[in-house]
Write a protein that holds these residues in place. Structure first.
Motif, PDB file in Angstrom:
ATOM      1  N   ILE A  57      65.154  20.821  85.633  1.00  0.00           N
ATOM      2  CA  ILE A  57      64.430  22.044  85.313  1.00  0.00           C
ATOM      3  C   ILE A  57      64.226  22.853  86.594  1.00  0.00           C
ATOM      4  O   ILE A  57      63.797  22.315  87.622  1.00  0.00           O
ATOM      5  CB  ILE A  57      63.069  21.698  84.675  1.00  0.00           C
ATOM      6  CG1 ILE A  57      63.293  21.005  83.324  1.00  0.00           C
ATOM      7  CG2 ILE A  57      62.203  22.937  84.502  1.00  0.00           C
ATOM      8  CD1 ILE A  57      62.034  20.401  82.729  1.00  0.00           C
TER       9      ILE A  57
ATOM     10  N   TRP B  12      63.715  28.183  77.931  1.00  0.00           N
ATOM     11  CA  TRP B  12      62.947  27.307  77.055  1.00  0.00           C
ATOM     12  C   TRP B  12      63.021  27.741  75.604  1.00  0.00           C
ATOM     13  O   TRP B  12      63.222  28.910  75.288  1.00  0.00           O
ATOM     14  CB  TRP B  12      61.478  27.284  77.489  1.00  0.00           C
ATOM     15  CG  TRP B  12      61.265  26.678  78.840  1.00  0.00           C
ATOM     16  CD1 TRP B  12      61.266  27.317  80.047  1.00  0.00           C
ATOM     17  CD2 TRP B  12      61.049  25.300  79.121  1.00  0.00           C
ATOM     18  NE1 TRP B  12      61.051  26.421  81.065  1.00  0.00           N
ATOM     19  CE2 TRP B  12      60.904  25.167  80.528  1.00  0.00           C
ATOM     20  CE3 TRP B  12      60.937  24.149  78.342  1.00  0.00           C
ATOM     21  CZ2 TRP B  12      60.673  23.948  81.143  1.00  0.00           C
ATOM     22  CZ3 TRP B  12      60.700  22.931  78.946  1.00  0.00           C
ATOM     23  CH2 TRP B  12      60.568  22.838  80.337  1.00  0.00           C
TER      24      TRP B  12
ATOM     25  N   GLU C 276      54.444  23.225  73.589  1.00  0.00           N
ATOM     26  CA  GLU C 276      54.203  24.662  73.599  1.00  0.00           C
ATOM     27  C   GLU C 276      52.926  24.938  72.796  1.00  0.00           C
ATOM     28  O   GLU C 276      52.949  24.964  71.547  1.00  0.00           O
ATOM     29  CB  GLU C 276      55.387  25.412  73.001  1.00  0.00           C
ATOM     30  CG  GLU C 276      55.216  26.913  72.914  1.00  0.00           C
ATOM     31  CD  GLU C 276      54.736  27.536  74.218  1.00  0.00           C
ATOM     32  OE1 GLU C 276      53.689  28.204  74.196  1.00  0.00           O
ATOM     33  OE2 GLU C 276      55.402  27.325  75.261  1.00  0.00           O
TER      34      GLU C 276
ATOM     35  N   LYS D 279      58.596  21.585  72.917  1.00  0.00           N
ATOM     36  CA  LYS D 279      59.584  22.498  73.478  1.00  0.00           C
ATOM     37  C   LYS D 279      60.528  21.717  74.392  1.00  0.00           C
ATOM     38  O   LYS D 279      60.254  20.584  74.779  1.00  0.00           O
ATOM     39  CB  LYS D 279      58.908  23.619  74.259  1.00  0.00           C
ATOM     40  CG  LYS D 279      58.245  23.166  75.567  1.00  0.00           C
ATOM     41  CD  LYS D 279      57.665  24.349  76.330  1.00  0.00           C
ATOM     42  CE  LYS D 279      57.043  23.904  77.652  1.00  0.00           C
ATOM     43  NZ  LYS D 279      56.468  25.037  78.412  1.00  0.00           N
ATOM     44  N   ARG D 280      61.635  22.344  74.721  1.00  0.00           N
ATOM     45  CA  ARG D 280      62.566  21.771  75.705  1.00  0.00           C
ATOM     46  C   ARG D 280      63.452  22.876  76.248  1.00  0.00           C
ATOM     47  O   ARG D 280      63.588  23.949  75.633  1.00  0.00           O
ATOM     48  CB  ARG D 280      63.411  20.656  75.101  1.00  0.00           C
ATOM     49  CG  ARG D 280      64.514  21.106  74.157  1.00  0.00           C
ATOM     50  CD  ARG D 280      65.664  20.096  74.088  1.00  0.00           C
ATOM     51  NE  ARG D 280      65.260  18.778  73.626  1.00  0.00           N
ATOM     52  CZ  ARG D 280      65.964  17.676  73.857  1.00  0.00           C
ATOM     53  NH1 ARG D 280      67.097  17.746  74.550  1.00  0.00           N
ATOM     54  NH2 ARG D 280      65.571  16.508  73.399  1.00  0.00           N
ATOM     55  N   PRO D 281      64.108  22.623  77.383  1.00  0.00           N
ATOM     56  CA  PRO D 281      65.130  23.552  77.844  1.00  0.00           C
ATOM     57  C   PRO D 281      66.251  23.673  76.809  1.00  0.00           C
ATOM     58  O   PRO D 281      66.409  22.815  75.939  1.00  0.00           O
ATOM     59  CB  PRO D 281      65.624  22.908  79.144  1.00  0.00           C
ATOM     60  CG  PRO D 281      64.460  22.106  79.624  1.00  0.00           C
ATOM     61  CD  PRO D 281      63.833  21.563  78.370  1.00  0.00           C
TER      62      PRO D 281
ATOM     63  N   THR E 169      65.866  27.749  84.126  1.00  0.00           N
ATOM     64  CA  THR E 169      65.719  27.057  82.843  1.00  0.00           C
ATOM     65  C   THR E 169      65.209  28.017  81.767  1.00  0.00           C
ATOM     66  O   THR E 169      64.268  28.769  81.989  1.00  0.00           O
ATOM     67  CB  THR E 169      64.754  25.870  82.985  1.00  0.00           C
ATOM     68  OG1 THR E 169      65.347  24.895  83.841  1.00  0.00           O
ATOM     69  CG2 THR E 169      64.457  25.242  81.639  1.00  0.00           C
TER      70      THR E 169
END
Length: 647
Positions: A301, A307, A264, A271-273, A305
């Motif tokens: 994804i 984030w 990000e 970052k991730r879901p 999704t």
């Protein structure tokens, strides 16, 4: 070699040593070890024979790295004598020279072979048996098969018959002490690294027609790959191998910090879901597998999704950047290493500003705010808080705060769970993470609030590190009790103590067992590798903090099976009384060069004097919370510290 040893002998014996060697003595004098294979710091009796000689003699020993390992005087009567020696120093063949009182060397040659195996003798059977118990568990988790014409060996997940990089990496806290094939698995992952630097979660099992695969929501695979390469180098000491793997490690980190699915840029963080901590399914209803059409967890994804920033991805990346910097320095890339360390400091500053709530890291900070019904997300304590304790990226204040939060939840009178080793607490309501009926959908199951020994082990190691030593022992004892209850260890338990469906999980969970063994060796015994191959080691015996057992004498050895790197010590304490002082004695040795000794002082005792190999030194005290450590930085391999204690 002989010229070096003779030069060292001059230094040991001084000018009294004369170069002439009597022919009759050289021909007939001898020494013989009663144990051809010796163990570190375990006395060995040497029989000495000098025909026709009466008087004093000296036996001088050098280790497998040609370092001075001790000088032992004895008396010869009628040509015979016995002397007890203390084996010290590097493993391998040790060499000795025998001198008479007039300085004449009358015999020399090999004396014994020094070998070592990871061992603990504390007088507490439950502690002493933890290493063999964990090793037995993990023998069932070891998996080897041919992949692309090469044998690959690793340690499998307790819930999947595949070699997942993350499960293998975390289990190396234990298998480093008994496994010799450490290189084949990271090499196998490197062979299938994508051009952009990304990696799959697990290796292929071709006989089952299972290809290598990356669960798309995962954001931690690359930094785990880097850490695995570093720790393989640490254990094997194989710098040439590390240098061959370094470009793959650099590509992996570059991928994490550049790919729009992982980074990000507005926050400068990974970052991730929205997953539960580091696990591989995301928030929302079940979804159809785009490859098979099967309804199941949200591993993919899509437009639904959500984030956010998960703290564990970022503390893990920070740890991997520090490891990468050490590898780059060894490769002569010091400027790049300095950049890595600057990035690490900046990343932790940004993460702390965003996610640190004063007690622990907030589980998931959403990029676009939305409400998750039925749970107070601000109070959710997730498992990577415990893992962060041992990544070397927290301040002391943060480390102590996280441990204190777990301890507070342990002592909460409203607590129902049998242990505070929560995967996440409080859990999400049923159906928040749609699993189509699979485990984890309901609170208290699997990673949605299940109790995990892997959390307990990381927490215990962190408790020892941050001045909560008695709490660390408490966790270890409760884990040992848990094993004794069923003779098994599982990845997770229901909060009330029930066991997960046995057909889905191995009863030999290597992840949790490894974390607990790490807490025993690095925490309680306090043997921690500070560099590569125990060349620079920290020894922090914490036995006096055990709240249940009155431990007075300990013999501890930590040995890497894939190399000759090891550290060993004997620790003894005699508590003072009103009428006499007490003593804290540490005798240590190893294959390394530098030792940092951190001797935990019992709270009711005051150190008066400290000597190192007979020389008095000034007292240097380090305070961590309420714990006091006496600090000495010394060179090996001969170390004897004696501390006088009073009430």
């Amino acid at each position: 070699m002989k010229h070096l040893i003779l030069f060292l002998l001059i230094g040991v014996l001084g000018s009294a040593w004369l170069p002439a060697i009597p022919a009759h003595a050289a021909a007939h004098a001898s020494f013989t070890s009663q144990q051809p294979v010796a163990q570190p710091l375990v006395p060995v009796t040497i029989a000495v024979h000098i025909p026709g000689y009466n008087g004093s003699a000296t036996l001088v020993i050098f280790d497998g790295q040609q370092r001075f390992a001790g000088s032992f005087p004895l008396t010869i009567a009628n040509g015979q004598g016995l002397v007890e020696v203390i084996p010290r120093g590097a493993l391998g063949s040790h060499w000795a020279a025998l001198f008479t009182a007039d300085g004449q060397m009358v015999a020399n040659g090999p004396i014994y072979r020094l070998d070592a195996e990871t061992t603990l003798h504390s007088g507490v059977a439950a502690y002493d048996q933890l290493y063999p118990t964990v090793r037995r568990f993990m023998a069932a988790d070891r998996l080897s098969y041919i992949l692309d014409g090469q044998l690959v060996t690793g340690y499998r997940s307790p819930d999947s018959p595949l070699l997942w990089l993350r499960d293998h990496y975390y289990q190396n806290r234990a298998f480093r002490y008994f496994e010799t094939d450490l290189r084949s698995l990271p090499e196998a992952f490197a062979r299938i690294q994508a051009a952009d630097g990304s990696l799959p979660d697990f290796l292929a099992r071709l006989e089952w027609e299972i290809p290598a695969f990356r669960t798309p929501v995962e954001a931690d695979v690359e930094f785990l790959f880097v850490q695995l390469i570093f720790e393989t180098w640490q254990v094997t000491g194989d710098t040439a191998w590390m240098l061959r793997m370094l470009p793959a490690a650099q590509r992996a980190i570059d991928y994490t910090m550049r790919d729009p699915l992982r980074w990000e840029p507005t926050l400068g963080l990974v970052k991730r879901p929205f997953t539960i901590d580091t696990w591989d399914f995301e928030y929302g209803p079940p979804m159809f597998n785009p490859n098979t059409g099967e309804l199941g967890p949200r591993h993919w994804i899509d437009e639904q999704t959500k984030w956010g920033i998960f703290h564990g991805d970022n503390t893990g990346l920070a740890a991997a950047l520090n490891a990468l910097a050490l590898m780059e320095e060894a490769a002569g890339q010091s400027n790049l290493a300095a950049v890595r360390r600057t990035i690490t400091a900046d990343l932790m500053t940004r993460l702390n500003a965003l996610s640190w709530n004063g007690r622990f890291y907030t589980h998931h900070v959403k990029l676009i705010p939305y409400n998750v019904p039925g749970v107070d997300e601000a109070e959710q304590l997730s498992l990577s808080n415990a893992i962060a304790l041992n990544r070397g990226v927290l301040s002391e204040t943060q480390g102590r705060a996280i441990v204190a939060e777990y301890l507070r939840r342990l002592n909460d009178p409203q607590r129902i769970a049998f242990a505070e080793w929560y995967s996440i607490d409080p859990p999400f309501p049923s159906g928040t993470f749609g699993m189509n009926g699979r485990l984890g959908e309901r609170p208290g199951e699997y990673v949605n609030g299940g109790i995990m020994p892997l959390v307990g082990g990381e927490l215990a190691r962190g408790a020892f590190r941050y001045g909560y030593e008695s709490y660390g022992f408490n966790i270890l004892q409760r884990y040992i009790d848990l094993i004794e209850r069923t003779g098994a260890t599982y990845l997770w338990y229901y909060p009330t103590g029930g066991i997960a469906p046995v057909h889905e999980f191995l009863p030999t969970d290597g992840w949790g067992a490894s974390a607990m063994l790490g807490a025993m060796i690095e925490g309680a015994a306090g043997i921690e590798d500070s560099a590569i191959g125990f060349q620079n080691v920290t020894i922090s015996p914490r036995w006096s903090a055990d709240p249940i057992h009155d431990i007075r004498d300990v013999y501890a050895v930590a040995r890497y099976a894939a190399s000759d790197a090891y550290t060993a010590y004997r620790w003894h304490i005699t508590p003072p009384t009103a009428n006499r002082p007490g003593q804290l004695v540490l005798t240590a040795t190893g294959s390394g060069e530098m030792f940092r000794l951190r001797l935990l002082l019992p709270p009711s005792m005051t150190p008066q004097t400290v000597t190192l190999n007979g020389t008095t030194l000034p007292l240097q005290i380090e305070q961590i919370g309420f714990s006091r450590y006496l600090i000495l930085d010394v060179k090996g391999p001969i170390i004897t510290v004696n501390v006088t204690l009073t009430l």
